[in-house]
Enzyme design. Structure first.
Site, PDB file in Angstrom:
ATOM      1  N   ASP A  30       0.700  -1.049   0.432  1.00  0.00           N
ATOM      2  CA  ASP A  30      -0.046  -0.417   0.159  1.00  0.00           C
ATOM      3  C   ASP A  30       1.170   1.314  -0.053  1.00  0.00           C
ATOM      4  O   ASP A  30       2.129   1.038   0.146  1.00  0.00           O
ATOM      5  CB  ASP A  30      -1.181  -0.243   1.836  1.00  0.00           C
ATOM      6  CG  ASP A  30      -0.200   0.334   2.453  1.00  0.00           C
ATOM      7  OD1 ASP A  30       1.088  -0.599   2.800  1.00  0.00           O
ATOM      8  OD2 ASP A  30      -0.595   0.781   3.147  1.00  0.00           O
ATOM      9  N   GLU A  35      -0.230  -1.410   5.607  1.00  0.00           N
ATOM     10  CA  GLU A  35       0.987  -0.933   6.493  1.00  0.00           C
ATOM     11  C   GLU A  35       0.752   0.832   7.105  1.00  0.00           C
ATOM     12  O   GLU A  35       1.643   0.190   8.096  1.00  0.00           O
ATOM     13  CB  GLU A  35       2.549  -1.603   5.751  1.00  0.00           C
ATOM     14  CG  GLU A  35       3.553  -1.358   6.728  1.00  0.00           C
ATOM     15  CD  GLU A  35       4.410   0.029   6.387  1.00  0.00           C
ATOM     16  OE1 GLU A  35       4.642   0.562   7.943  1.00  0.00           O
ATOM     17  OE2 GLU A  35       4.016   1.325   6.164  1.00  0.00           O
TER      18      GLU A  35
END
Length: 375
Positions: free
Chosen positions: A83, A145
Site C-alpha cells: 500500500d 502497513e
C-alpha cells in the site's frame, strides 16, 4: 558496486514504472496484489492470499509466497508492503537524467514501498539467472502497513517458517539497517460538556473546547526524552459560532523504545484530561491502543551479521541504527522472528516530493541477492 550480480537496470526501471502506475492506497490493493501474485508465480513461488482485506473492509489480503531453495538451513523472509499513502491515485514515474525517479504530478511516487518490492523481485531473479544455490525463500507483501501495520496485525504467522527477516521499508541509502524501533500508542480523548446558546445563556453551558484546551496546555509534547516523543495531532469540536460546544475530541500518539514508559506517560495524559474535564463539570471519555510494540534486535544475531557481511561483499559500508518509525517488522519480532528493517533508497516519503534513485534500487537488489545465497 553491485558485485558479481547481473542487475538488469532496464528491467528494474520498467517494473518500477509499471508498479507505480497501479493505484494501491491502503485497503485498495487489489490490482497490486494480482500483479505481484502473478510475478511471484512466474518466479516459481507457491503463492497464497489471506482474508486480511475483508477484516478491514478492504479489497485484498496479505500476499505470502514460498520458494524451495537448494542450500541447507533455515529459510529467509523478505517483505515490503503493497500500500501507499495518499495522494496516491494516478501516479506516474518520471526518470530524470541524473538517475532520480520522481512523481509526474501532485501525487506521491510510491517508492514507499515499491522500491523495496522491486529490489526483492530483481534480487530473486538475479539469483535464479546465475544459477547460484540459495536458501528457502519466503516473501510477504502486506496490505495496510501505512495504517499502523494493520495487514500483519491479522496475518497468521503460523504459516511462516523463517526465523530471520529483512523488511525493505526505510528511507535512506542502501546499507542502513534499523535494529530497534518504538512502541506506538494512539489515543483519543473525548470531552462531553453541555450545549447552550452562547449569546443568551452561556452560563448554562459547559464548554468542552475550553476544558480540552486547559488539559492540552498542561501536557508536555514533543521530545520528552531521548527515547520518547508525544504528539497531539488533531483537535476538533463544536457545532456553530453561537453554541457553547458540547463535545470536543483530541487524538494523538506516543512513541517510545520502552513500552512500559509509554504506558506510564499515557496514564498521566489520561488523568490530566479527566481532571480538567471534571473541574468544569464535564466528563472525559478516553481510549488508547497499542498500535505496534517496541523491539530491539541484538547485533550478535545471525540476521544482523549476514546483513553486514552482504554489504561488505558489495563494497557498501553497513550502518546499524534505531528508528522512530514503525513497520511490519514490529509484528515480525512480536511473533518470534528476528527481523531488521533495511533502507531501500527512498527519500522524502509521504510527500509529493518523494523520490528514489536508480543506482540505489540496483544496490538494494544486489543486497537481496547476497542475503539469499548465505548459508
Amino acid at each position: 558496486m553491485n558485485g558479481t550480480w547481473p542487475i538488469n537496470e532496464m528491467r528494474m526501471k520498467k517494473e518500477f514504472s509499471e508498479l507505480v502506475a497501479i493505484d494501491s492506497v491502503s485497503f485498495s490493493e487489489r490490482q497490486m496484489a494480482d500483479c505481484l501474485a502473478e510475478k511471484c508465480k512466474n518466479l516459481g513461488f507457491k503463492v497464497t492470499e489471506d482474508q486480511a482485506g475483508a477484516h478491514y473492509g478492504g479489497n485484498a489480503g496479505n500476499l505470502y509466497g514460498f520458494l524451495q531453495g537448494t542450500l541447507p538451513g533455515a529459510p529467509v523472509l523478505l517483505s515490503a508492503h503493497m500500500d501507499t499513502v495518499s495522494p496516491g491515485k494516478g501516479k506516474r514515474a518520471v526518470f530524470l537524467e541524473d538517475g532520480k525517479i520522481v512523481s509526474e504530478s501532485d501525487t506521491v511516487l510510491g517508492a514507499d514501498d515499491l522500491a523495496g518490492v522491486v529490489e526483492i523481485l530483481e534480487g530473486i531473479r538475479c539469483v535464479q539467472e546465475t544459477g547460484r544455490p540459495h536458501r528457502d525463500i519466503e516473501i510477504l507483501f502486506p496490505i495496510g502497513e501505512e495504517d499502523y501495520v494493520k495487514g500483519t496485525d491479522v496475518f497468521d504467522f503460523g504459516a511462516v517458517r523463517s526465523k530471520e527477516a529483512y523488511v525493505l521499508d526505510m528511507s535512506g541509502p542502501v546499507g542502513k539497517a534499523a535494529i530497534q524501533a518504538p512502541s506506538i500508542i494512539s489515543f483519543q480523548a473525548v470531552i462531553h460538556g453541555k450545549a447552550a446558546h452562547a449569546g443568551f445563556e452561556p452560563e448554562r453551558g459547559i464548554n468542552a473546547i475550553l476544558a480540552m484546551s486547559r488539559a492540552i496546555a498542561e501536557i508536555r509534547q514533543g521530545r520528552l526524552d531521548e527515547e520518547t516523543t508525544f504528539n497531539i495531532g488533531n483537535v476538533f469540536g463544536g457545532e456553530a459560532l453561537n453554541i457553547v460546544p458540547e463535545i470536543c475530541t483530541c487524538t494523538g500518539e506516543i512513541r517510545s523504545y520502552h513500552n512500559e514508559n509509554a504506558l506510564k506517560y499515557m496514564e498521566q495524559v489520561k488523568n490530566i484530561f479527566s481532571q480538567k474535564a471534571e473541574e468544569m463539570g464535564a466528563v472525559c471519555e478516553f481510549h488508547q491502543k497499542v498500535e505496534i510494540m517496541a523491539y530491539k534486535i541484538e547485533e550478535k544475531l545471525p540476521v544482523v551479521k549476514k546483513f553486514q557481511e552482504g554489504c561488505k561483499r558489495l563494497g557498501i559500508e553497513p550502518e546499524l541504527i534505531r528508528t522512530f518509525g514503525g513497520s511490519d517488522n514490529n509484528n515480525f519480532v512480536k511473533n518470534g522472528i528476528d527481523g531488521i528493517v533495511l533502507s531501500c533508497g527512498m527519500y522524502q516519503v509521504h510527500s509529493t516530493n518523494e523520490y528514489t534513485i536508480v543506482e540505489e534500487l540496483k544496490k538494494g537488489a544486489a543486497l537481496v541477492a547476497e542475503l539469499l545465497v548465505q548459508v
